[in-house]
Design a protein around this motif. Structure first.
Motif, PDB file in Angstrom:
ATOM      1  N   ASN A  88       0.812  -1.226   0.000  1.00 48.76           N
ATOM      2  CA  ASN A  88       0.000   0.000   0.000  1.00 48.76           C
ATOM      3  C   ASN A  88       0.848   1.280   0.000  1.00 48.76           C
ATOM      4  O   ASN A  88       0.300   2.370  -0.093  1.00 48.76           O
ATOM      5  CB  ASN A  88      -0.919   0.028   1.233  1.00 48.76           C
ATOM      6  N   THR A  89       2.177   1.135   0.086  1.00 46.74           N
ATOM      7  CA  THR A  89       3.044   2.310   0.263  1.00 46.74           C
ATOM      8  C   THR A  89       3.232   3.055  -1.054  1.00 46.74           C
ATOM      9  O   THR A  89       3.579   2.466  -2.083  1.00 46.74           O
ATOM     10  CB  THR A  89       4.406   1.883   0.818  1.00 46.74           C
ATOM     11  N   ILE A  90       2.997   4.355  -0.988  1.00 41.58           N
ATOM     12  CA  ILE A  90       3.266   5.261  -2.124  1.00 41.58           C
ATOM     13  C   ILE A  90       4.503   6.070  -1.758  1.00 41.58           C
ATOM     14  O   ILE A  90       4.577   6.653  -0.673  1.00 41.58           O
ATOM     15  CB  ILE A  90       2.066   6.192  -2.394  1.00 41.58           C
ATOM     16  N   ARG A  91       5.512   6.112  -2.690  1.00 45.72           N
ATOM     17  CA  ARG A  91       6.767   6.829  -2.435  1.00 45.72           C
ATOM     18  C   ARG A  91       6.790   8.122  -3.261  1.00 45.72           C
ATOM     19  O   ARG A  91       6.554   8.097  -4.472  1.00 45.72           O
ATOM     20  CB  ARG A  91       7.964   5.955  -2.773  1.00 45.72           C
ATOM     21  N   ILE A  92       7.086   9.194  -2.572  1.00 44.83           N
ATOM     22  CA  ILE A  92       7.169  10.514  -3.210  1.00 44.83           C
ATOM     23  C   ILE A  92       8.606  10.993  -3.070  1.00 44.83           C
ATOM     24  O   ILE A  92       9.155  11.006  -1.968  1.00 44.83           O
ATOM     25  CB  ILE A  92       6.197  11.531  -2.574  1.00 44.83           C
ATOM     26  N   GLU A  93       9.202  11.410  -4.195  1.00 44.84           N
ATOM     27  CA  GLU A  93      10.603  11.851  -4.216  1.00 44.84           C
ATOM     28  C   GLU A  93      10.714  13.131  -5.029  1.00 44.84           C
ATOM     29  O   GLU A  93      10.125  13.254  -6.103  1.00 44.84           O
ATOM     30  CB  GLU A  93      11.484  10.764  -4.834  1.00 44.84           C
ATOM     31  N   GLY A  94      11.473  14.079  -4.519  1.00 43.14           N
ATOM     32  CA  GLY A  94      11.680  15.335  -5.234  1.00 43.14           C
ATOM     33  C   GLY A  94      12.025  16.444  -4.276  1.00 43.14           C
ATOM     34  O   GLY A  94      12.489  16.222  -3.153  1.00 43.14           O
ATOM     35  N   ASN A  95      11.827  17.676  -4.762  1.00 42.44           N
ATOM     36  CA  ASN A  95      12.102  18.851  -3.941  1.00 42.44           C
ATOM     37  C   ASN A  95      11.289  18.799  -2.657  1.00 42.44           C
ATOM     38  O   ASN A  95      10.128  18.397  -2.641  1.00 42.44           O
ATOM     39  CB  ASN A  95      11.758  20.111  -4.748  1.00 42.44           C
ATOM     40  N   LYS A  96      11.937  19.212  -1.567  1.00 41.98           N
ATOM     41  CA  LYS A  96      11.286  19.090  -0.253  1.00 41.98           C
ATOM     42  C   LYS A  96       9.947  19.817  -0.224  1.00 41.98           C
ATOM     43  O   LYS A  96       8.938  19.270   0.248  1.00 41.98           O
ATOM     44  CB  LYS A  96      12.206  19.649   0.826  1.00 41.98           C
TER      45      LYS A  96
END
Length: 1371
Positions: free
Chosen positions: A1080-1088
């Protein structure tokens, strides 16, 4: 008279008590001042050819011994015009009371007396020195046309100048008398009758016996061939005046001819700055030749080889003498032209004051350079006075006897420099020289012995203490250099101030703390001796700059023994006693860390020192970790020092000196490494022949030739060979030869002793060759008088000479001859054989230059590497293809941008080989003209290509980002290369990064490509640097809704947070688990900031979904379109407005579910959306009209009818969910012409208009039975109007069922545009007039005709209107 009011006519108020004569004179003067006369108008001839006397730019200088004007007759005096400028009295004695009439005034009574002589001209020294030209210093100043002498700062090429005591004057009375200070007569100039004259002293004329013919015959001959007339008159004091009358140019030329014929030859020498010499000569002598041609004088400039080479290139103080020979007029004209060039080229100068003793420098500069700043203030100059607080080479003189002043001597190597504006520089020079004269009368000296270690503190930081001493006491101090053993200080200044200065110096010296360290005592048991080890260790620490580091670290001064034989005691001085203790402690640590086992002294003859440096230094460091220390070349000590430093030390890394005592194991390692290093050094010199020395006694005149000959014999030796060493000293300096050397006596007097030292066989071989060489030289010396001369183009002389004689000196040395060049002639003096070889070489050079072209291209250095190519491939290809020489600069030499044409073209110009003086942005192509031109063009094309593709940039990225930048299989980087077109070089993942963990990516390509790639990479780098990664758990049931249709929802979330719209970037920003995964985990990556906003949006979304409600509305299917809108526009607007989700049933659903519209959202927003939708549906309750299905398409007209209702009445039409009937096939337009092919434009027309017309009765086609509802929705008022329009259309369609159809074919399809009209206006008009339905085909080539549907009469009328419209061209 007071102010000269009565004599100049400028008085305004009458002066009381004036005599009647005075009042009458005043009235006459006032009337004359306001009365215009004929002579006030400028002569037309003077406008076209202004005489020099009218040149306002020429300074008006009167000669000191100029003859006073001759008294005028009373009649002439009465006609004189009053002087317009008052004459001020020169002294109080000349001032008369206002009541007394000055009868001696030349202004008031010109015939009664003679006024005072005009003042003598001030002598202005030249900017480059006070020396005057020989033969001119005592000459009487000259004038032109009565103006007095013209300054050398003005050009007078258009005038007729004279030299010596000649005083030419204009015979124009209005001008001549004005400059004599006399009233101007009423003179009317006659056009074309200009008059000028020159005046000669008897000594300036040729004696009568030297004239070619009598004087009157000379004048008759000149008048005969000239348009002017020359007359001879007697002048004052026996002078002779020649007056020329006629046109301006003719009169002046006639006077020049007179001066040439009767004037004696003058020889004048004028000094010019040495730096101006090439500008006087000009390119290939054009300037000096032009002066000679214009003036007729002979100008001689010293040759380059006759001029002493200046010690400094920027010194304008050195002068040379230019000799001018010719008659008086020609010599003066030439002098003025030369001085004009000098003035132009020396507007700014660089002066060096060489004759000032250094001891005066502090007093000239002043405390903290105050005098220099005052001297520069307000002047455009720069004054540089060298700092002088330590003598070098030349010590100050000894203290003089009481009452005597010391004799200070200037140092030829240290000068005061003044640069800037010429006049201001000269003023500054005079000011300095005056100051020097004052110092010579007041400066004395005293001497004081102070410990050397305290000297530094007397100087202070950057000399501050010395400046303070000068400011407080008016005295300066001079210290001995570190290379001298003396401790004596010299204090200079006024006698009265010396005591206070000595007191302050002693206070500074005694404020220091001192500590002494006996280096030899620390290792008293050294095998080579304590003193020898201490001396070797000191030399090593000096070379490693350890002494300087200690001084900087502890703010101290470390004094070492000045003599090699002195005890090795170090002295440490500091103002802070604690720093002295710290420095001493650190030194002790250094000494203890370098025991005797860490250093080894190896005995090696100085002959091998340089060979060992070249062959062994690098290997000793790399293989054994040993540092090689050689003595200075000036000290021939037969030993080298080996110091162990460790295997990790390289020549490029900074070595940190150890400060702890080594262990026994480490010392054993030292000893082993040093033993191996010593064996390697010994192997380089073992097995070689025994060294031998031989001396030659030779005449001094052959000394330099012998030295050069030895160098030539050994210039091609391999690196492993050691050349024979050669030294030479005068025989007077040798008391005798060494016992180990063998002397060879050459024939002739022994004036120099040449010593050769090296391996025996090589020394003997060179000695034999030198003996033969000396025999040949002596034989050649007997033929030194042989002279060979030949022609050589003068235009190539500068190439032969070279810069400062570089090329010609090379030929002189190569062939051992004397070479001189003079006016296209080359003279070679020397042995015949050598002279012939030199001649052949010079002629070959001229032939080569004649067919040679040189191109200098300005190319920026950053493009050179790419243009040269790998290992010079590009340049070698050009050189081989075109047989030229392409020279790129080897080093970044200084670019001299202000070089003139003369600098590059005369004998002091550029060298033949341009590389030594080649600017870093210059590429030189030299070779045959055709090849040079083609090579230049190809090189410029290559440059343009290189410029277009050589833009470079570096982008710094984190090393950890490289995998993501490269991508899987390099796809990401390849995509960036394809997208930008740039060459992107990415370092390897394992490449070393900097201390911050970053690496540089190089981008190369066109400017646009580099900019795009840089922007792309910098954006990715910034994103990565600012990126964080967060994970959020979201129930999988929400994933689909969170993603949205085609990813629309999550895309909107990312964009709203400030993320990228790029598909790949979007996928990397938010990563959902795979559908088949249970994660179920969604990973978000990018500018803080972006990540935080996305997470907040997702959390808000989840919160809303957990609290949201749903409601189902029952809406008739025919009203669904009101909720959907065109392309779903209305539904999206509603969802965005009320933050709800609207689910409209698909048209394929049947039954009750077909009318169920589901709303999902927050309760409050759900209620608002529900109310709005119900109101929207209610407002659009429509009126239903049943339309026969067979007429549906006839009325809709392919949707045109629906669009007209929507546009004109804001009314929409739907069919209550029923499907429209199928479109009938209808009759084909191919019925026209009975199925035959349509006529071509070139076919014969069936009637006079060339068209085809056919009518067919409309047969009612088979169609669906029944009705279809047309539901009209919109505003109620508009619905009624739309209903009327629909009713009319229905009636028309019913009537057309029984109508006819006409098919009209026009011969030219281009005329169809006339039928349609602008925006369909014409065809709509025909439709309204005839009530017919008219369809115009888009392309007649498809076999279609114009279709007209209506009643029989209507279609006929429509046809006629169409034909008429076509015939009239649509008007």
């Amino acid at each position: 008279m007071e102010g000269g009011a009565s004599s100049n006519g400028l008085g305004q108020n009458p002066i009381p008590d004036l005599s009647p004569a005075q009042r009458l004179q005043e009235k006459h003067v006032a009337d004359a001042a306001h009365r215009p006369m004929v002579e006030d108008a400028v002569d037309e001839e003077d406008i076209a050819h202004p005489p020099p006397s009218m040149n306002a730019a020429a300074p008006k200088i009167s000669a000191a011994n100029e003859e006073p004007p001759q008294p005028l007759s009373e009649k002439a005096a009465g006609k004189q015009k009053a002087n317009e400028e008052p004459i001020k009295p020169s002294s109080n004695a000349d001032v008369l009371p206002p009541n007394i009439l000055d009868t001696k005034s030349e202004d008031a009574f010109p015939a009664l007396g003679r006024g005072p002589k005009p003042p003598a001209a001030a002598s202005v020294p030249m900017a480059w020195g006070a020396r005057k030209p020989l033969g001119v210093a005592n000459a009487v100043p000259n004038g032109i046309n009565g103006q007095g002498p013209v300054s050398s700062t003005s050009s007078s090429r258009a005038s007729t100048p004279v030299s010596g005591k000649i005083t030419p004057a204009s015979t124009n009375p209005s001008i001549a008398s004005h400059h004599r200070g006399l009233p101007n007569p009423q003179y009317i100039p006659i056009p074309g009758r200009h008059s000028e004259r020159i005046q000669f002293a008897p000594s300036q004329l040729l004696p009568r016996e030297q004239l070619k013919k009598p004087l009157h015959d000379v004048l008759r001959s000149i008048n005969k061939k000239s348009k002017a007339k020359v007359e001879m008159k007697s002048g004052p004091r026996g002078t002779i005046i020649f007056e020329g009358t006629g046109p301006v140019d003719a009169a002046r030329q006639a006077l020049r001819d007179v001066a040439k014929e009767v004037g004696s030859k003058q020889s004048v020498k004028i000094p010019i700055p040495l730096s101006v010499r090439p500008h006087i000569i000009g390119k290939q002598g054009t300037v000096v030749q032009g002066i000679t041609k214009r003036t007729g004088a002979r100008v001689q400039v010293p040759k380059a080889e006759e001029v002493a080479t200046p010690a400094f290139d920027d010194d304008d103080s050195m002068t040379i003498d230019v000799t001018i020979e010719g008659d008086a007029v020609a010599a003066e004209m030439a002098r003025r032209e030369i001085e004009a060039i000098v003035n132009e080229r020396t507007s700014t100068v660089n002066l060096r004051l060489r004759d000032i003793p250094e001891e005066y420098y502090p007093f000239i500069a002043g405390p903290h350079d105050a005098r220099i700043r005052a001297m520069e203030d307000g002047r455009q100059i720069k004054v540089q006075v060298p700092q002088y607080h330590t003598w070098s080479g030349q010590p100050p003189p000894q203290a003089p006897a009481p009452g005597m002043l010391p004799q200070f001597e200037p140092n030829r190597g240290s000068h005061i420099r003044i640069s800037g504006d010429r006049a201001a520089a000269q003023e500054a020079r005079l000011e300095i020289e005056r100051r020097v004269e004052e110092l010579r009368r007041e400066i004395t000296l005293s001497q004081l012995a102070i410990n050397r270690g305290q000297h530094q503190f007397i100087i202070g930081d950057q000399g501050t203490s010395i400046h303070d001493l000068l400011e407080e006491t008016g005295c300066a101090v001079i210290l001995p250099p570190s290379t001298d053993d003396t401790e004596m200080l010299t204090i200079t200044g006024p006698q009265d101030n010396l005591d206070s200065a000595i007191e302050k110096i002693m206070n500074l010296a005694t404020s220091m703390h001192m500590a002494s360290i006996d280096i030899a005592k620390q290792h008293a048991s050294a095998p080579a001796g304590a003193q020898a080890h201490a001396r070797a260790l000191t030399q090593y620490l000096q070379q490693r700059q350890a002494i300087e580091q200690l001084e900087r670290q502890y703010d101290a001064r470390i004094v070492l023994p000045a003599s090699e034989d002195s005890p090795m005691n170090w002295e440490v001085y500091s103002r802070d006693g604690k720093n002295t203790i710290r420095a001493r402690s650190d030194i002790m640590n250094l000494i203890n860390a370098h025991p005797p086992k860490r250093l080894r002294q190896v005995r090696v003859d100085p002959f091998y020192h340089q060979h060992i440096r070249r062959q062994a230094a690098q290997r000793l460091r790399d293989e054994f970790g040993v540092h090689l220390l050689l003595p200075e070349e000036t000290i021939p000590i037969p030993q080298v020092i080996l110091v162990y430093e460790g295997p990790d030390v390289s020549s490029t890394s900074e070595y940190s000196l150890p400060r702890r005592r080594p262990s026994k194991e480490e010392m054993a390692q030292f000893e082993q490494a040093l033993q191996q290093a010593e064996s390697h050094v010994q192997s380089l010199i073992q097995g070689r022949q025994q060294l031998a020395s031989r001396t030659l006694n030779i005449p001094s005149k052959f000394n330099d030739k012998v030295i050069r000959q030895v160098d030539r014999e050994q210039q091609n030796l391999p690196p492993t060979e050691i050349p024979v060493q050669v030294t030479s000293v005068p025989a007077d300096n040798m008391n005798g030869t060494s016992a180990s050397s063998e002397t060879v006596q050459a024939p002739g007097p022994a004036e120099h002793i040449v010593t050769l030292r090296g391996h025996g066989d090589k020394v003997n071989d060179i000695v034999q060759k030198l003996m033969l060489f000396l025999e040949r030289e002596k034989a050649d010396d007997l033929e030194r008088g042989h002279v060979t001369s030949f022609d050589f183009p003068q235009k190539f002389a500068n190439y032969l000479i070279g810069r400062k004689g570089e090329n010609i000196n090379k030929y002189r040395d190569e062939f051992d001859v004397e070479i001189h060049i003079n006016d296209g002639k080359v003279e070679i003096k020397g042995p015949a054989a050598k002279a012939d070889l030199a001649k052949a070489k010079i002629l070959a050079l001229g032939k080569k230059i004649e067919d040679e072209a040189t191109h200098v291209l300005k190319i920026k250095p950053q493009y050179h590497k790419d243009m040269i190519g790998a290992k010079g491939a590009q340049v070698n290809r050009l050189q081989e293809r075109y047989n030229v020489r392409v020279q790129f600069p080897r080093t970044a030499a200084n670019n001299n941008d202000d070089r003139s044409i003369a600098d590059g073209a005369s004998e002091v110009g550029g060298s033949r080989n341009g590389r030594p003086n080649q600017a870093p942005d210059e590429v030189i192509i030299r070779g045959p003209r055709r090849g040079a031109d083609e090579a230049r063009d190809e090189l410029l094309n290559l440059l343009q290509w290189t410029i277009d593709n050589s833009h470079m940039s570096m982008v710094s990225v984190a090393q950890s980002q490289l995998p993501s930048l490269i991508g899987q299989g390099g796809r990401e980087m390849e995509s960036a290369r394809l997208e930008t077109g740039a060459q992107i070089d990415v370092p390897g993942i394992r490449d070393t990064s900097d201390s911050t963990g970053r690496v540089s990516i190089q981008i190369k390509g066109t400017k646009k490509q580099v900019e795009e790639a840089q922007r792309l990479l910098e954006q990715k780098s910034k994103t990565f640097d600012d990126s964080i990664s967060r994970a959020i758990d979201v129930d999988k049931k929400y994933h689909k809704e969170l993603i949205g249709s085609g990813g629309s929802h999550i895309r909107n979330v990312v964009l709203a947070a400030g993320g990228s719209d790029d598909r790949r970037e979007l996928a990397r920003t938010v990563r959902f688990p795979r559908p088949e995964s249970a994660e179920n985990t969604i990973r978000i990556e990018g500018n803080k900031a972006v990540v935080d906003k996305i997470v907040a949006s997702i959390e808000t979304f989840l919160k809303e979904r957990e609290n949201q409600a749903s409601e189902v509305l029952d809406i008739a299917p025919e009203k669904h379109r009101l909720l959907i809108g065109r392309g779903g526009e209305t539904r999206r607007a509603l969802e965005s407005q009320f933050h709800v989700s609207i689910d409209v049933p698909k048209m394929s659903q049947e039954g009750a579910a077909r009318s169920k519209v589901k709303l999902v959202g927050q309760p409050r927003e759900l209620a608002s959306a529900k109310a709005h939708i119900l109101e929207l549906v209610k407002e659009h309750e429509g009126t239903t009209i049943q339309v026969p299905r067979r007429l549906h398409h006839a009325i809709s007209d392919n949707g045109q009818f629906f669009r007209r209702l929507r546009t004109d009445h804001k009314v929409t039409v739907d069919h209550a969910g029923q499907q429209p009937p199928a479109r009938p096939s209808g009759g084909s337009r191919a019925h026209a012409n009975n199925g035959r092919a349509l006529p071509l434009i070139t076919d014969q027309a069936e009637d006079s208009n060339g068209h085809s017309w056919e009518t067919v009765d409309n047969e009612e086609p088979e169609a669906e039975s029944g009705d279809i509802p047309w539901v009209l929705r919109g505003p109620r008022d508009n619905i009624s109007r739309a209903q009327n329009v629909l009713q009319k259309a229905l009636e028309q369609a019913q009537s057309q069922q029984q109508s006819s159809v006409g098919y009209l074919v026009l011969p030219d399809p281009r005329t169809y545009r006339f039928i349609i009209g602008a925006g369909g206006s014409q065809i709509n008009t025909i439709r309204r007039q005839t009530g017919c339905k008219i369809t115009v085909p888009r392309d007649q080539a498809k076999g279609e005709a114009i279709e007209i549907v209506g009643s029989r009469d209507g279609i006929e009328r429509a046809k006629d209107i169409i034909l008429e419209t076509v015939q009239n061209g649509g008007s």
